[in-house]
Design an enzyme around this catalytic site. Structure first.
Site, PDB file in Angstrom:
ATOM      1  N   TYR A  56       7.150 -24.871 -14.309  1.00  0.00           N
ATOM      2  CA  TYR A  56       6.878 -24.188 -12.999  1.00  0.00           C
ATOM      3  C   TYR A  56       6.173 -24.726 -12.418  1.00  0.00           C
ATOM      4  O   TYR A  56       5.051 -23.886 -11.543  1.00  0.00           O
ATOM      5  CB  TYR A  56       7.817 -23.063 -12.336  1.00  0.00           C
ATOM      6  CG  TYR A  56       9.479 -22.465 -13.060  1.00  0.00           C
ATOM      7  CD1 TYR A  56       9.503 -23.759 -14.643  1.00  0.00           C
ATOM      8  CD2 TYR A  56      10.564 -21.838 -13.345  1.00  0.00           C
ATOM      9  CE1 TYR A  56      10.632 -23.650 -15.230  1.00  0.00           C
ATOM     10  CE2 TYR A  56      10.671 -21.005 -14.323  1.00  0.00           C
ATOM     11  CZ  TYR A  56      11.630 -22.684 -14.909  1.00  0.00           C
ATOM     12  OH  TYR A  56      12.895 -22.519 -15.464  1.00  0.00           O
ATOM     13  N   HIS A 117      10.002 -23.114 -24.067  1.00  0.00           N
ATOM     14  CA  HIS A 117      11.317 -23.301 -23.255  1.00  0.00           C
ATOM     15  C   HIS A 117      11.822 -24.360 -23.496  1.00  0.00           C
ATOM     16  O   HIS A 117      13.583 -24.567 -23.760  1.00  0.00           O
ATOM     17  CB  HIS A 117      10.287 -23.764 -21.705  1.00  0.00           C
ATOM     18  CG  HIS A 117      10.654 -23.954 -20.703  1.00  0.00           C
ATOM     19  ND1 HIS A 117      10.032 -24.129 -19.624  1.00  0.00           N
ATOM     20  CD2 HIS A 117      12.196 -24.090 -20.027  1.00  0.00           C
ATOM     21  CE1 HIS A 117      10.175 -24.078 -18.243  1.00  0.00           C
ATOM     22  NE2 HIS A 117      12.063 -23.793 -19.105  1.00  0.00           N
ATOM     23  N   SER A 199      21.215 -20.994 -14.021  1.00  0.00           N
ATOM     24  CA  SER A 199      21.294 -21.753 -13.332  1.00  0.00           C
ATOM     25  C   SER A 199      23.331 -20.640 -13.216  1.00  0.00           C
ATOM     26  O   SER A 199      23.970 -21.356 -13.367  1.00  0.00           O
ATOM     27  CB  SER A 199      21.716 -23.155 -13.728  1.00  0.00           C
ATOM     28  OG  SER A 199      20.561 -24.136 -13.823  1.00  0.00           O
TER      29      SER A 199
HETATM   30  N1  LIG Z   1      15.365 -22.067 -19.530  1.00  0.00           N
HETATM   31  C1  LIG Z   1      15.822 -23.046 -18.444  1.00  0.00           C
HETATM   32  O1  LIG Z   1      15.799 -24.041 -19.432  1.00  0.00           O
HETATM   33  C2  LIG Z   1      15.455 -22.734 -17.968  1.00  0.00           C
HETATM   34  C3  LIG Z   1      16.951 -24.220 -16.762  1.00  0.00           C
HETATM   35  C4  LIG Z   1      17.021 -24.311 -15.630  1.00  0.00           C
HETATM   36  C5  LIG Z   1      16.785 -22.598 -14.937  1.00  0.00           C
HETATM   37  N2  LIG Z   1      15.990 -21.926 -15.144  1.00  0.00           N
HETATM   38  C6  LIG Z   1      15.652 -20.167 -15.210  1.00  0.00           C
HETATM   39  O2  LIG Z   1      16.830 -19.768 -14.263  1.00  0.00           O
HETATM   40  C7  LIG Z   1      16.438 -19.325 -12.517  1.00  0.00           C
HETATM   41  C8  LIG Z   1      17.958 -19.921 -11.614  1.00  0.00           C
HETATM   42  O3  LIG Z   1      18.490 -21.409 -12.399  1.00  0.00           O
HETATM   43  P1  LIG Z   1      18.202 -21.953 -11.297  1.00  0.00           P
HETATM   44  O4  LIG Z   1      17.591 -22.298 -10.276  1.00  0.00           O
HETATM   45  O5  LIG Z   1      18.912 -23.687 -12.128  1.00  0.00           O
HETATM   46  O6  LIG Z   1      20.288 -22.195 -10.325  1.00  0.00           O
HETATM   47  P2  LIG Z   1      20.517 -20.893  -9.468  1.00  0.00           P
HETATM   48  O7  LIG Z   1      20.045 -19.713  -9.596  1.00  0.00           O
HETATM   49  O8  LIG Z   1      22.166 -21.153 -10.563  1.00  0.00           O
HETATM   50  O9  LIG Z   1      21.659 -21.384  -8.015  1.00  0.00           O
HETATM   51  C9  LIG Z   1      20.286 -21.462  -7.505  1.00  0.00           C
HETATM   52  C10 LIG Z   1      20.627 -22.523  -6.047  1.00  0.00           C
HETATM   53  O10 LIG Z   1      21.845 -21.697  -5.426  1.00  0.00           O
HETATM   54  C11 LIG Z   1      21.739 -21.126  -4.514  1.00  0.00           C
HETATM   55  N3  LIG Z   1      22.487 -19.659  -4.200  1.00  0.00           N
HETATM   56  C12 LIG Z   1      21.309 -18.191  -5.104  1.00  0.00           C
HETATM   57  N4  LIG Z   1      22.530 -17.777  -4.739  1.00  0.00           N
HETATM   58  C13 LIG Z   1      23.519 -17.837  -3.759  1.00  0.00           C
HETATM   59  C14 LIG Z   1      23.902 -17.216  -3.037  1.00  0.00           C
HETATM   60  N5  LIG Z   1      24.447 -16.019  -2.982  1.00  0.00           N
HETATM   61  N6  LIG Z   1      24.829 -17.909  -1.575  1.00  0.00           N
HETATM   62  C15 LIG Z   1      24.694 -19.103  -1.399  1.00  0.00           C
HETATM   63  N7  LIG Z   1      23.756 -20.387  -2.447  1.00  0.00           N
HETATM   64  C16 LIG Z   1      22.972 -19.465  -3.720  1.00  0.00           C
HETATM   65  C17 LIG Z   1      20.819 -21.364  -3.519  1.00  0.00           C
HETATM   66  O11 LIG Z   1      19.887 -21.560  -2.559  1.00  0.00           O
HETATM   67  P3  LIG Z   1      19.480 -21.030  -1.790  1.00  0.00           P
HETATM   68  O12 LIG Z   1      18.350 -21.010  -1.868  1.00  0.00           O
HETATM   69  O13 LIG Z   1      19.622 -21.838   0.197  1.00  0.00           O
HETATM   70  O14 LIG Z   1      19.830 -19.515  -1.454  1.00  0.00           O
HETATM   71  C18 LIG Z   1      20.052 -22.733  -5.199  1.00  0.00           C
HETATM   72  O15 LIG Z   1      20.244 -23.693  -4.162  1.00  0.00           O
HETATM   73  C19 LIG Z   1      15.641 -20.311 -12.728  1.00  0.00           C
HETATM   74  O16 LIG Z   1      15.155 -20.695 -11.016  1.00  0.00           O
HETATM   75  C20 LIG Z   1      14.510 -20.437 -14.126  1.00  0.00           C
HETATM   76  O17 LIG Z   1      13.874 -19.300 -13.162  1.00  0.00           O
HETATM   77  C21 LIG Z   1      15.769 -21.523 -16.500  1.00  0.00           C
END
Ligand SMILES: NC(=O)c1ccc[n+]([C@@H]2O[C@H](COP(=O)([O-])OP(=O)(O)OC[C@H]3O[C@@H](n4cnc5c(N)ncnc54)[C@H](OP(=O)(O)O)[C@@H]3O)[C@@H](O)[C@H]2O)c1
Length: 274
Positions: A56, A117, A199
């Site tokens: 990241y 990862h 996600s």
């Molecule tokens: N292991 C892997 O390969 C892998 C892959 C992907 C992700 N991850 C991990 O999982 C975490 C979460 O996944 P992600 O970041 O891909 O997706 P996510 O958390 O499902 O979605 C993030 C998006 O949703 C919005 N959001 C979040 N809560 C909200 C709410 N209550 N109301 C409105 N919008 C909202 C955020 O915008 P705002 O900022 O505007 O709220 C952001 O654009 C990552 O940060 C990472 O740590 C791991």
């Protein structure tokens, strides 16, 4: 705060993701200020599980997280920190070096959870686990896990880890059921392995889906909270949504208090069935 208890550990049902903190695949200094503010508000709101990775922002997310924890004076024992080694660093010596770099950037002596990862088919899993097991013995890592692992490699990892494998971090949300269909989630639930759903709210029609909206309205909640509550109602499942917005961060954390009925959970499970 609601916890999932697994192997004597209590891990928050909702943690905080850090993808896009400090940049995407490389550091973006323009994002430092907004990233620090997001981390600060998440810590102030009471998030204690933070998920990051050397990938990241090329380590900068770890750096910013470490800085914010130190500046806020949060006690190490009050946090559960997860980070990840990238697939190109899975040769044993590279794993050891990658972990040292992550610890230095985070400014801690150990991480609670260290994950592979993504699998790398070009490097023998046994070689990687030789180094990962050593990190646990040396106290640099408390628990091991994997991410994006299908059933065969997950079972191999369970056999290779000298300590119980703690988690498989995978994409999982109302419309994203790949790991239900391939049997990984059932295997984790039957074998005391946490499913860390990533996600969890990143899908297009979340805010417009009529069923989600009506269940949310019945509870005075939001569709985002319903999507998270459906996940964490499941045994062995935790999740790590990410948000820059303090109001969204609060909303996501409070999704833990939302109790959906059995019929609502059933309706949600079928919502995106093919
Ligand atoms: N292991 C892997 O390969 C892998 C892959 C992907 C992700 N991850 C991990 O999982 C975490 C979460 O996944 P992600 O970041 O891909 O997706 P996510 O958390 O499902 O979605 C993030 C998006 O949703 C919005 N959001 C979040 N809560 C909200 C709410 N209550 N109301 C409105 N919008 C909202 C955020 O915008 P705002 O900022 O505007 O709220 C952001 O654009 C990552 O940060 C990472 O740590 C791991």
């Amino acid at each position: 705060m609601k916890f999932e208890t697994v192997r004597g550990l209590h891990i928050p049902k909702v943690g905080f993701g850090t993808w896009s903190i400090g940049g995407q695949s490389s550091p973006d200094p323009k994002l430092d200020s907004v990233s620090r503010t997001a981390l600060r508000s998440a810590l102030e709101l009471g998030y204690t599980h933070f998920d990051t990775a050397e990938y990241y922002a090329d380590g900068h997310a770890e750096e910013l997280l470490g800085q914010e924890i130190r500046e806020m004076g949060i006690r190490r024992e009050d946090l559960f920190l997860t980070t990840k080694v990238s697939p190109e660093h899975l040769h044993p010596d590279d794993v050891l070096r990658a972990c040292d770099r992550s610890l230095r950037r985070l400014g801690v002596d150990f991480v609670d959870l260290y994950l592979i990862h993504w699998p790398n088919p070009r490097i023998k899993l046994g070689e990687s686990f030789r180094a990962l097991n050593r990190l646990v013995r040396e106290g640099k890592v408390r628990h091991l896990g994997v991410s994006n692992f299908k059933l065969k490699m997950l079972k191999e990892s369970v056999a290779l880890s000298e300590t119980p494998l703690l988690t498989n971090q995978i994409p999982y949300s109302l419309p994203e059921k790949t790991y239900v269909e391939n049997g990984v989630i059932a295997y984790c639930q039957q074998n005391d392995i946490l499913v860390t759903a990533y996600s969890p709210v990143k899908f297009r029609n979340l805010n417009v889906n009529a069923t989600l909206k009506s269940i949310a309205a019945a509870h005075g909640a939001t569709s985002y909270q319903v999507a998270l509550a459906w996940l964490i109602a499941q045994p062995r499942v935790i999740t790590i949504p990410m948000s820059f917005d303090p109001a969204h961060q609060k909303e996501n954390l409070e999704a833990m208090n939302l109790e959906l009925s059995a019929s609502e959970l059933g309706q949600l499970s079928n919502l995106y069935s093919r």
